[in-house]
Enzyme design. Sequence first.
Site, PDB file in Angstrom:
ATOM      1  CB  ILE A   1       3.769   1.224 -20.653  1.00  0.00           C
ATOM      2  CG1 ILE A   1       3.995   0.172 -21.762  1.00  0.00           C
ATOM      3  CG2 ILE A   1       4.349   2.566 -21.052  1.00  0.00           C
ATOM      4  CD1 ILE A   1       3.135   0.393 -23.007  1.00  0.00           C
TER       5      ILE A   1
ATOM      6  CE1 TYR B   1      -6.260  -0.331 -26.567  1.00  0.00           C
ATOM      7  CE2 TYR B   1      -5.270  -0.828 -28.697  1.00  0.00           C
ATOM      8  CZ  TYR B   1      -5.150  -0.396 -27.386  1.00  0.00           C
ATOM      9  OH  TYR B   1      -3.918  -0.023 -26.897  1.00  0.00           O
TER      10      TYR B   1
ATOM     11  CE  LYS C   1      -5.634   3.199 -25.802  1.00  0.00           C
ATOM     12  NZ  LYS C   1      -4.829   3.765 -24.737  1.00  0.00           N
TER      13      LYS C   1
HETATM   14  N1  LIG Z   1       1.639  -2.749 -25.004  1.00  0.00           N
HETATM   15  C1  LIG Z   1       1.590  -2.158 -26.185  1.00  0.00           C
HETATM   16  O1  LIG Z   1       2.156  -2.650 -27.176  1.00  0.00           O
HETATM   17  C2  LIG Z   1       0.834  -0.867 -26.354  1.00  0.00           C
HETATM   18  C3  LIG Z   1       0.794  -0.298 -27.637  1.00  0.00           C
HETATM   19  C4  LIG Z   1       0.098   0.892 -27.808  1.00  0.00           C
HETATM   20  C5  LIG Z   1      -0.529   1.497 -26.731  1.00  0.00           C
HETATM   21  N2  LIG Z   1      -0.484   0.912 -25.497  1.00  0.00           N
HETATM   22  C6  LIG Z   1      -1.174   1.596 -24.379  1.00  0.00           C
HETATM   23  O2  LIG Z   1      -0.287   1.675 -23.274  1.00  0.00           O
HETATM   24  C7  LIG Z   1      -1.033   1.762 -22.056  1.00  0.00           C
HETATM   25  C8  LIG Z   1      -0.461   0.804 -21.028  1.00  0.00           C
HETATM   26  O3  LIG Z   1      -0.653  -0.528 -21.496  1.00  0.00           O
HETATM   27  P1  LIG Z   1       0.310  -1.753 -21.132  1.00  0.00           P
HETATM   28  O4  LIG Z   1       0.716  -2.359 -22.409  1.00  0.00           O
HETATM   29  O5  LIG Z   1       1.308  -1.344 -20.144  1.00  0.00           O
HETATM   30  O6  LIG Z   1      -0.747  -2.787 -20.477  1.00  0.00           O
HETATM   31  P2  LIG Z   1      -0.995  -3.261 -18.975  1.00  0.00           P
HETATM   32  O7  LIG Z   1       0.242  -3.853 -18.408  1.00  0.00           O
HETATM   33  O8  LIG Z   1      -2.216  -4.118 -19.030  1.00  0.00           O
HETATM   34  O9  LIG Z   1      -1.319  -1.917 -18.208  1.00  0.00           O
HETATM   35  C9  LIG Z   1      -2.599  -1.357 -18.213  1.00  0.00           C
HETATM   36  C10 LIG Z   1      -2.869  -0.747 -16.868  1.00  0.00           C
HETATM   37  O10 LIG Z   1      -4.158  -0.137 -16.906  1.00  0.00           O
HETATM   38  C11 LIG Z   1      -4.853  -0.517 -15.735  1.00  0.00           C
HETATM   39  N3  LIG Z   1      -6.304  -0.489 -15.866  1.00  0.00           N
HETATM   40  C12 LIG Z   1      -7.076  -1.209 -16.710  1.00  0.00           C
HETATM   41  N4  LIG Z   1      -8.373  -0.980 -16.455  1.00  0.00           N
HETATM   42  C13 LIG Z   1      -8.417  -0.081 -15.425  1.00  0.00           C
HETATM   43  C14 LIG Z   1      -9.466   0.546 -14.708  1.00  0.00           C
HETATM   44  N5  LIG Z   1     -10.766   0.279 -14.961  1.00  0.00           N
HETATM   45  N6  LIG Z   1      -9.148   1.424 -13.739  1.00  0.00           N
HETATM   46  C15 LIG Z   1      -7.856   1.686 -13.420  1.00  0.00           C
HETATM   47  N7  LIG Z   1      -6.822   1.114 -14.053  1.00  0.00           N
HETATM   48  C16 LIG Z   1      -7.102   0.225 -15.050  1.00  0.00           C
HETATM   49  C17 LIG Z   1      -4.373  -1.919 -15.455  1.00  0.00           C
HETATM   50  O11 LIG Z   1      -4.688  -2.281 -14.116  1.00  0.00           O
HETATM   51  P3  LIG Z   1      -5.354  -3.721 -13.763  1.00  0.00           P
HETATM   52  O12 LIG Z   1      -4.217  -4.652 -13.678  1.00  0.00           O
HETATM   53  O13 LIG Z   1      -6.065  -3.496 -12.484  1.00  0.00           O
HETATM   54  O14 LIG Z   1      -6.261  -4.086 -14.895  1.00  0.00           O
HETATM   55  C18 LIG Z   1      -2.897  -1.800 -15.743  1.00  0.00           C
HETATM   56  O15 LIG Z   1      -2.197  -1.293 -14.629  1.00  0.00           O
HETATM   57  C19 LIG Z   1      -2.487   1.469 -22.444  1.00  0.00           C
HETATM   58  O16 LIG Z   1      -3.203   2.689 -22.532  1.00  0.00           O
HETATM   59  C20 LIG Z   1      -2.384   0.848 -23.826  1.00  0.00           C
HETATM   60  O17 LIG Z   1      -3.531   1.070 -24.612  1.00  0.00           O
HETATM   61  C21 LIG Z   1       0.191  -0.266 -25.283  1.00  0.00           C
END
Ligand SMILES: NC(=O)c1ccc[n+]([C@@H]2O[C@H](COP(=O)([O-])OP(=O)(O)OC[C@H]3O[C@@H](n4cnc5c(N)ncnc54)[C@H](OP(=O)(O)O)[C@@H]3O)[C@@H](O)[C@H]2O)c1
Length: 336
Positions: free
Chosen positions: A28, A198, A202
């Site tokens: 995202i 988690y 959040k």
């Molecule tokens: N996907 C869903 O259905 C969903 C639903 C509700 C909320 N969200 C929220 O949306 C946001 C984005 O999630 P996503 O689904 O796009 O997942 P994602 O593809 O895993 O993206 C998460 C990002 O956070 C980075 N990250 C993790 N640990 C980190 C650290 N210690 N320092 C710096 N960067 C770090 C990751 O980098 P690395 O690759 O280096 O780990 C990755 O770029 C999150 O906050 C998640 O909780 C997602």
Amino acid sequence: MTARAFKLNDIPDLSGKVAIVTGASSGIGLETAYLLARRNCTVYIAARNPEKADRAIADIQRRLFPATQGVGEIIYHHLDLLDLKGVYESAHRFLRDHDRLDILVANAGTAFESIDQLSVDGYDRSFATNHLGHFAFITTLLPLLERTSGINGGDVRVVVTSSMAYQFAGNNGIDFDSIRVKSEGKSILDMKAAGRRYGRSKMANILFTQELSKRLEARGISGIRVNTCHPGSVGDTGLGANDALGIPQWFNGMVHKAVGTVSFTPLEGAMTQIYLSTSKTVVEKDIRGKFYVPVMTWSMRYHYSTEYDISRALKRGDHEKLWNYSETALREALQR
Ligand SMILES: NC(=O)c1ccc[n+]([C@@H]2O[C@H](COP(=O)([O-])OP(=O)(O)OC[C@H]3O[C@@H](n4cnc5c(N)ncnc54)[C@H](OP(=O)(O)O)[C@@H]3O)[C@@H](O)[C@H]2O)c1
């Protein structure tokens, strides 16, 4: 906003603006960075893995090509949210080198981390990444955000990506007592506890957003609007795809593919934070301290974003306690 669709073409021109998106190396966050750059914003990809960030930048540039005018520059900025001192230094590097920051999207996140490891500073890794790191990053960047609101007509946006999973934290609010507790557990059976952790992180995103918004208002700073959101159920991202709980990669992959067929694409998932960080309606309606969620059409596609009432869920209000806890965590990390 009214129930009018917020579409890609509704994103205003962002020429001259500077944004940081944390966790923009995938999912995202990457799409958020793409959509901002597409409207001519200079975008900093704040990430911990330089190779992954470079791949994300190349992917965005490839999609923007052949446009060379009317698209923004995309630049890597190192940030590892698991290390509070490092986060503080990362924010200070940005403060030293830049004279404006119009948009800050605190999107990075991790889920289903094992509890047999804590962060560099000794905190639960979900809480450390999703909340504490962002607390340190945003509060350290506040002077620059304040300065920018003085030069951009009082329109600075901070958006913190939370989740409806805040409800997994349970009815008793934030469980502060177990944030620093490590366990030897590492099995698929730890899934429920990992979900609760988690959810706690959040919920912390929401409480922090509301408290920051309140504190800014109390100081008479009206030009920074801080909001939080749930991006929707979004497939095909990296969230939860680590093997911390010993879940086989093939199983994770299968779940992600299955979720992907009945959920938003990462680009659709980016739309609520894009709405909160760019839409003129946010200023016109003076939206601040709110939790926004996407609304989908009957065909399960993104339609528009709207406020979600969380006042009942958060009635215990750990806002101030969380702020003090986070300040202490940062202070202690800086003294080490
Ligand atoms: N996907 C869903 O259905 C969903 C639903 C509700 C909320 N969200 C929220 O949306 C946001 C984005 O999630 P996503 O689904 O796009 O997942 P994602 O593809 O895993 O993206 C998460 C990002 O956070 C980075 N990250 C993790 N640990 C980190 C650290 N210690 N320092 C710096 N960067 C770090 C990751 O980098 P690395 O690759 O280096 O780990 C990755 O770029 C999150 O906050 C998640 O909780 C997602």
